[in-house]
Design a protein around this motif. Structure first.
Motif, PDB file in Angstrom:
ATOM      1  N   PHE A   1      -7.433  -3.435  -7.348  1.00 18.36           N
ATOM      2  CA  PHE A   1      -6.665  -2.371  -6.707  1.00 18.36           C
ATOM      3  C   PHE A   1      -6.157  -1.385  -7.753  1.00 18.36           C
ATOM      4  O   PHE A   1      -5.750  -1.764  -8.851  1.00 18.36           O
TER       5      PHE A   1
ATOM      6  N   GLY B   1      -4.481   1.844  -3.324  1.00 25.17           N
ATOM      7  CA  GLY B   1      -5.764   2.202  -2.758  1.00 25.17           C
ATOM      8  C   GLY B   1      -6.324   1.045  -1.951  1.00 25.17           C
ATOM      9  O   GLY B   1      -5.734  -0.043  -1.911  1.00 25.17           O
TER      10      GLY B   1
ATOM     11  N   TYR C   1      11.202  -4.872  -2.930  1.00 20.92           N
ATOM     12  CA  TYR C   1      10.279  -4.275  -1.978  1.00 20.92           C
ATOM     13  C   TYR C   1       9.606  -5.342  -1.117  1.00 20.92           C
ATOM     14  O   TYR C   1       9.439  -6.482  -1.541  1.00 20.92           O
TER      15      TYR C   1
ATOM     16  N   TYR D   1       5.906  -5.465   0.831  1.00 19.17           N
ATOM     17  CA  TYR D   1       4.614  -4.861   1.110  1.00 19.17           C
ATOM     18  C   TYR D   1       3.859  -5.721   2.113  1.00 19.17           C
ATOM     19  O   TYR D   1       4.023  -6.934   2.156  1.00 19.17           O
TER      20      TYR D   1
ATOM     21  N   GLN E   1      -0.116  -6.571   3.546  1.00 13.26           N
ATOM     22  CA  GLN E   1      -1.543  -6.425   3.291  1.00 13.26           C
ATOM     23  C   GLN E   1      -2.315  -6.977   4.475  1.00 13.26           C
ATOM     24  O   GLN E   1      -2.276  -8.189   4.743  1.00 13.26           O
TER      25      GLN E   1
ATOM     26  N   GLY F   1      -5.633  -2.540   1.220  1.00 21.70           N
ATOM     27  CA  GLY F   1      -4.686  -2.579   0.121  1.00 21.70           C
ATOM     28  C   GLY F   1      -3.292  -2.879   0.617  1.00 21.70           C
ATOM     29  O   GLY F   1      -3.061  -3.070   1.811  1.00 21.70           O
ATOM     30  N   LEU F   2      -2.345  -2.950  -0.308  1.00 22.29           N
ATOM     31  CA  LEU F   2      -0.966  -3.225   0.056  1.00 22.29           C
ATOM     32  C   LEU F   2      -0.302  -1.956   0.564  1.00 22.29           C
ATOM     33  O   LEU F   2      -0.485  -0.874   0.000  1.00 22.29           O
TER      34      LEU F   2
ATOM     35  N   LEU G   1       3.432  -0.267   1.636  1.00 23.07           N
ATOM     36  CA  LEU G   1       4.875  -0.450   1.561  1.00 23.07           C
ATOM     37  C   LEU G   1       5.479  -0.516   2.960  1.00 23.07           C
ATOM     38  O   LEU G   1       5.222   0.336   3.800  1.00 23.07           O
TER      39      LEU G   1
ATOM     40  N   TYR H   1      12.077  -1.091   1.366  1.00 25.22           N
ATOM     41  CA  TYR H   1      12.647  -1.487   0.085  1.00 25.22           C
ATOM     42  C   TYR H   1      14.169  -1.468   0.213  1.00 25.22           C
ATOM     43  O   TYR H   1      14.723  -0.857   1.129  1.00 25.22           O
TER      44      TYR H   1
ATOM     45  N   PHE I   1       4.085  -9.383   0.837  1.00 26.98           N
ATOM     46  CA  PHE I   1       4.441  -9.560  -0.567  1.00 26.98           C
ATOM     47  C   PHE I   1       5.849  -9.030  -0.818  1.00 26.98           C
ATOM     48  O   PHE I   1       6.193  -7.917  -0.425  1.00 26.98           O
TER      49      PHE I   1
ATOM     50  N   PHE J   1       5.225  -8.942  -8.480  1.00 29.79           N
ATOM     51  CA  PHE J   1       4.920  -9.363  -7.128  1.00 29.79           C
ATOM     52  C   PHE J   1       5.000 -10.870  -6.977  1.00 29.79           C
ATOM     53  O   PHE J   1       4.681 -11.627  -7.897  1.00 29.79           O
TER      54      PHE J   1
END
Lengths: 116, 112
Positions: free
Chosen positions: A91, A108, B33, B35, B37, B42-43, B45, B48, B88, B102
């Protein structure tokens, strides 16, 4: 905004070949991050750049890995030679200046790399 | 060094609340934060919280921070099947706010 763009989305290669992964960060962001995700090790930070300068590459596994950021809108992660244990999802993420929410990293979609 | 830990799996019934927990070791963290997925992506947000806050609510999401115990939680009210994903937790250490540390991620499975 198109978000962080990565290419290719999928890459299958043979052991010993060179692999180049590409990333275009969000316009105006000044930090760029490369991560690797595997089932065994989770999400690992490999390297990050601030204003195109590498700041911390302590996560780069070994000399076979290298990363460059020639300008604010482009970065590459290269693996030469590639090995099967490099198979993972890579990533790229970028973040802007400021604090808190404005330091948020935007990811991304990732490049799924398979090394045979 | 810094470390962020999460449980690996959570399974809940649709419509129930989900609570995903996270513990961290760096007491100097500035921001924390969450996140999300989704498979093959991708992760993203979710939300937060600044370290001087105890709680933050955003629609179905509630974040609770216990700074004394270094414990962060994410509550999802009225959990839906679309909430199935890996979540995450991440912290932004004071010594280097450019980086995020993370956790291992918690896989949330929502069943009907």
């Amino acid at each position: 905004d198109a978000g962080v763009i990565q290419s290719p989305r999928h890459e299958v290669t043979e052991m010993g070949q060179e692999v180049t992964l590409r990333c275009k960060p969000i316009s105006g962001h000044n930090s760029l991050f490369w991560y690797r995700q595997t089932m065994m090790r989770g999400l690992e930070l490999l390297i990050y750049f601030n204003n195109n300068v590498p700041i911390d590459d302590s996560g780069m596994p070994e000399d076979r890995f290298s990363a460059k950021m020639p300008n604010a809108s482009f970065s590459t992660l290269k693996i030469q030679p590639s090995e099967p244990r490099d198979s993972a999802v890579y990533f790229c993420a970028s973040s802007g200046t400021g604090r808190g929410g404005t330091d948020t990293q935007y990811f991304g979609p990732g490049t799924r790399l398979t090394v045979l | 060094g810094e470390d962020v830990e999460q449980s690996l799996f959570l399974s809940v019934r649709e419509g129930d609340s989900s609570v995903i927990n996270c513990t961290y070791t760096d007491s100097s963290s500035t921001y924390l934060y969450w996140y999300k997925q989704e498979p093959g992506a991708g992760l993203q947000l979710l939300t937060y919280i600044f370290s001087n806050m105890d709680m933050k609510q955003d629609q179905r999401l509630t974040v609770l921070l216990n700074k004394k115990d270094k414990h962060l939680s994410l509550r999802i009210a009225d959990t839906q099947t679309g909430d199935s994903a890996i979540y995450f937790c991440a912290e932004s250490p004071l010594y280097n706010t450019d980086k995020l540390i993370f956790g291992t991620g918690t896989r949330l499975q929502v069943f009907p």
